[in-house]
Design a protein around this motif. Structure first.
Motif: not given
Length: 289
Positions: A76-96
């Protein structure tokens, strides 16, 4: 080779760590291994029973249940939290600028909270009578849900809270990895007509894979050792449906005073975590290469 005059400073610098490591980790680990072959209580000596405690593991239905619950929590946690962390990081990286810092701080803030504070926050949110999440439950299911007393909802709820609480650290790791990818690579791919998905698939994903392997390994180790959230939120219930391996160790050693058998379970967990972590990291690193 070290020069003779360099040996003493090296010993002075390294010695305290080595002594602390031997006293605080190696000795307790060896003592735990020794206790696992006895029927000792938590405090005091016991009789040598050989492999009896280890053979008991295979007959212990509560231990088997705790293993299943731990695996369920890992899924329930390992893969979901990894994928979610990557998605959030990509979206946050687009901000300035300050907006990026503000959003990143918002995601990282839960990570610095003690587990007791996290428990109190979500106890209030999910309270079966006054929780602010209950109107949504009544809208979707037609009735309130007491998540901590429901065997179906208890473990997914703890998993969701764990992801909310710890995901900020994963986001930071992914952002650090993304910032190591040169913008020139993206610019060249864009000039060649590569779209957003193509750039992610052939540039971002391969180059971020070492960080992904690290996050997956860290998360596997942490979630196999899950205890705090379970103990505070469900105490292993209802009906032992959320009792995990570390909680079962706690119950055997500290509540029923079976120090020898508790040590046996701890040794089994330690060996399992070490083996799975090394195996997973090697497989992921081989894939990266």
């Amino acid at each position: 080779m070290f020069k003779r005059r360099q040996i003493l400073p090296a010993l002075v610098l390294v010695g305290p760590f080595v002594i602390a490591y031997l006293v605080l980790f190696i000795y307790p680990s060896l003592k735990m291994l020794e206790l696992s072959f006895t029927n000792a209580p938590l405090v005091g000596e016991g009789k040598w029973v050989g492999w009896a405690n280890y053979s008991r593991l295979f007959r212990d239905s509560l231990f088997k249940g705790s293993v299943v619950h731990t695996i369920y929590f890992v899924v329930l946690t390992v893969i979901p939290t990894t994928l979610l962390g990557l998605v959030i990081a990509i979206l946050v990286g687009r901000l300035k600028g300050w907006l990026q810092s503000l959003v990143l701080a918002a995601f990282f803030l839960p990570y610095v909270l003690p587990v007791t504070v996290v428990f109190r926050i979500w106890e209030w949110v999910l309270d079966s009578q006054f929780g602010i999440a209950q109107p949504a439950f009544r809208l979707l299911f037609g009735h309130s849900i007491s998540v901590w007393q429901d065997p179906v909802w208890a473990m997914p709820s703890v998993a969701f809270i764990t992801i909310w609480w710890t995901n900020g650290f994963n986001v930071l790791l992914f952002i650090a990895g993304l910032r190591n990818i040169s913008q020139d690579v993206y610019d060249a791919a864009e000039l060649d007509g590569a779209g957003g998905w193509t750039r992610f698939r052939f540039i971002t994903w391969p180059l971020i894979w070492p960080v992904t392997a690290l996050v997956l390994t860290i998360q596997l180790i942490l979630q196999l050792k899950i205890f705090d959230q379970i103990y505070l939120m469900t105490v292993g219930g209802p009906f032992n449906s959320t009792q995990v391996v570390v909680q079962y160790i706690y119950k055997q050693a500290f509540q029923t005073n079976h120090g020898g058998y508790g040590s046996t379970i701890a040794v089994a967990l330690f060996v399992t975590i070490a083996a799975l972590s090394v195996l997973q990291y090697q497989v992921l690193r081989t894939r990266s290469e």
